[in-house]
Design an enzyme around this catalytic site. Structure first.
Site, PDB file in Angstrom:
ATOM      1  N   ASP A   1       0.833  -1.212   0.000  1.00 41.96           N
ATOM      2  CA  ASP A   1       0.000   0.000   0.000  1.00 41.96           C
ATOM      3  C   ASP A   1       0.867   1.261   0.000  1.00 41.96           C
ATOM      4  O   ASP A   1       2.014   1.238   0.454  1.00 41.96           O
ATOM      5  CB  ASP A   1      -0.908  -0.026   1.242  1.00 41.96           C
ATOM      6  N   GLY A   2       0.303   2.341  -0.492  1.00 45.14           N
ATOM      7  CA  GLY A   2       0.961   3.643  -0.392  1.00 45.14           C
ATOM      8  C   GLY A   2       1.476   4.196  -1.713  1.00 45.14           C
ATOM      9  O   GLY A   2       2.062   5.282  -1.742  1.00 45.14           O
TER      10      GLY A   2
ATOM     11  N   TRP B   1       2.449   8.094  -2.503  1.00 47.47           N
ATOM     12  CA  TRP B   1       3.860   8.310  -2.879  1.00 47.47           C
ATOM     13  C   TRP B   1       3.920   9.242  -4.092  1.00 47.47           C
ATOM     14  O   TRP B   1       4.702  10.184  -4.140  1.00 47.47           O
ATOM     15  CB  TRP B   1       4.503   6.968  -3.198  1.00 47.47           C
TER      16      TRP B   1
ATOM     17  N   ASN C   1     -10.975  -2.600  -4.939  1.00 45.17           N
ATOM     18  CA  ASN C   1     -10.233  -1.650  -5.781  1.00 45.17           C
ATOM     19  C   ASN C   1     -10.912  -1.392  -7.133  1.00 45.17           C
ATOM     20  O   ASN C   1     -10.581  -0.420  -7.820  1.00 45.17           O
ATOM     21  CB  ASN C   1      -8.783  -2.110  -6.002  1.00 45.17           C
TER      22      ASN C   1
HETATM   23  C1  IPE Z   1      -5.151  -2.604   0.170  1.00 42.94           C
HETATM   24  O1  IPE Z   1      -4.948  -1.270  -0.119  1.00 42.94           O
HETATM   25  C2  IPE Z   1      -5.262  -3.412  -1.082  1.00 42.94           C
HETATM   26  C3  IPE Z   1      -4.005  -3.630  -1.788  1.00 42.94           C
HETATM   27  C4  IPE Z   1      -2.843  -3.192  -1.440  1.00 42.94           C
HETATM   28  C5  IPE Z   1      -4.147  -4.439  -2.974  1.00 42.94           C
HETATM   29  P1  IPE Z   1      -6.175  -0.242  -0.218  1.00 42.94           P
HETATM   30  O2  IPE Z   1      -5.577   1.086  -0.429  1.00 42.94           O
HETATM   31  O3  IPE Z   1      -7.151  -0.716  -1.223  1.00 42.94           O
HETATM   32  O4  IPE Z   1      -6.828  -0.366   1.221  1.00 42.94           O
HETATM   33  P2  IPE Z   1      -7.669   0.693   2.046  1.00 42.94           P
HETATM   34  O5  IPE Z   1      -8.715   1.250   1.123  1.00 42.94           O
HETATM   35  O6  IPE Z   1      -6.716   1.754   2.503  1.00 42.94           O
HETATM   36  O7  IPE Z   1      -8.232  -0.080   3.203  1.00 42.94           O
HETATM   37  C1  IPE Z   2      -1.997   0.117  -3.215  1.00 43.86           C
HETATM   38  O1  IPE Z   2      -1.627   1.428  -3.240  1.00 43.86           O
HETATM   39  C2  IPE Z   2      -2.121  -0.421  -4.617  1.00 43.86           C
HETATM   40  C3  IPE Z   2      -3.473  -0.877  -4.935  1.00 43.86           C
HETATM   41  C4  IPE Z   2      -4.470  -0.812  -4.132  1.00 43.86           C
HETATM   42  C5  IPE Z   2      -3.689  -1.402  -6.229  1.00 43.86           C
HETATM   43  P1  IPE Z   2      -2.720   2.551  -3.244  1.00 43.86           P
HETATM   44  O2  IPE Z   2      -3.096   2.894  -4.648  1.00 43.86           O
HETATM   45  O3  IPE Z   2      -3.859   2.193  -2.370  1.00 43.86           O
HETATM   46  O4  IPE Z   2      -1.936   3.754  -2.613  1.00 43.86           O
HETATM   47  P2  IPE Z   2      -2.501   4.789  -1.564  1.00 43.86           P
HETATM   48  O5  IPE Z   2      -2.929   4.025  -0.372  1.00 43.86           O
HETATM   49  O6  IPE Z   2      -3.633   5.505  -2.229  1.00 43.86           O
HETATM   50  O7  IPE Z   2      -1.341   5.670  -1.286  1.00 43.86           O
HETATM   51 MG    MG Z   3      -4.164   2.407  -0.383  1.00 40.99          MG
END
Ligand code: IPE
Ligand code: IPE
Ligand code: MG
Length: 246
Positions: free
Chosen positions: A24-25, A29, A72
């Site tokens: 995540d993140g 980033w 997602n």
């Molecule tokens: C968790 O991240 C899912 C993956 C990394 C694939 P999300 O960004 O979707 O989770 P939430 O929405 O912060 O709980």
């Molecule tokens: C996780 O990173 C990747 C997926 C969920 C596909 P994010 O896209 O959720 O990144 P943040 O949490 O918005 O930074």
């Molecule tokens: Mg996320």
């Protein structure tokens, strides 16, 4: 898993580990750098390669990467389409190199909603990477821990056979895994949040949890090593008490 005497309840060096990562993140980033979120996902692909390399250099035998959750799909169409493209590129351009080095790849989750081109990439890579490898890499795409358990429970009910092992076999089957995996030993979440977000819930029942503020695109071999180091200090008791206290 602990053995009959509960010897994993004392601090033995970790071996044959199953590590799962919630990557995540990446969006934040990119936003912090004034870039579109998809740039974070592209940088995240490089971090995935680093994580696989780092795991290969250790005693990790199964690496599960939470790549795209069922929830997602609720993101903007453009971001989802770009993510699907990145997954395809990763499978076509990066993964064959790992397969040559003994990594066995499976993709778990639903396939029916994925773009046909991505399904083809998955079929291709799974066809060449079946069998015994040095490490098993599981990519959870269109994955939901709850959905996975629900599908398995429905199938289990219809088969009418009640053993724990049979449930694990059905769970693997319904989430399209090649075979049941051992429980997750260590669950790492990058990106600073301290939640599970519907990751493989059945497999993490007794996992050690490790949350790091490091955004996924910055995650490197040192972060991986730091997580394993922290894991090695944890005392896993599995509901028992340490042998030293008996
Ligand atoms: C968790 O991240 C899912 C993956 C990394 C694939 P999300 O960004 O979707 O989770 P939430 O929405 O912060 O709980
Ligand atoms: C996780 O990173 C990747 C997926 C969920 C596909 P994010 O896209 O959720 O990144 P943040 O949490 O918005 O930074
Ligand atoms: Mg996320």
């Amino acid at each position: 898993m602990p053995d009959e005497n509960g010897t994993r309840a004392v601090n033995l060096p970790p071996s044959n580990l199953h590590v799962a990562i919630i990557m995540d993140g990446s969006g934040r980033w990119a936003e912090a750098r004034g870039l579109p979120r998809v740039e974070g996902h592209r940088a995240g692909r490089a971090a995935v390669c680093r994580a696989v390399e780092a795991a290969l250099a250790t005693d990790v035998r199964v690496l599960t990467l939470f790549t795209f959750s069922t929830e997602n799909w609720g993101r903007p169409e453009g971001e989802v389409a770009e993510l699907m493209r990145i997954f395809g590129d990763f499978l076509r351009e990066d993964v064959p190199y790992f397969v040559l080095r003994g990594v066995c790849v499976t993709v778990i989750g639903r396939r029916d909603r994925l773009p046909p081109s991505l399904r083809e990439e998955i079929d291709t890579i799974e066809a060449v990477s079946n069998g015994e490898g040095q490490m098993r890499l599981r990519l959870a795409i269109d994955y939901s821990g709850r959905d996975s358990i629900l599908r398995a429970a429905n199938q289990f009910h219809s088969e009418g056979e009640g053993s724990y092992e049979n449930f694990c076999r059905i769970l693997a089957q319904t989430q399209l895994d090649s075979e049941p995996v051992p429980d997750v030993d260590l669950l790492i979440r990058a990106g600073g949040e301290q939640r599970l977000s519907n990751c493989p819930l059945w497999e993490i029942a007794y996992a050690e949890l490790y949350f790091t503020p490091c955004m996924w695109p910055d995650f490197d071999s040192e972060d991986f090593a730091a997580a394993l180091q922290e894991f090695s200090k944890r005392q896993r008791r599995f509901g028992r008490i340490p042998l030293a206290a008996i």
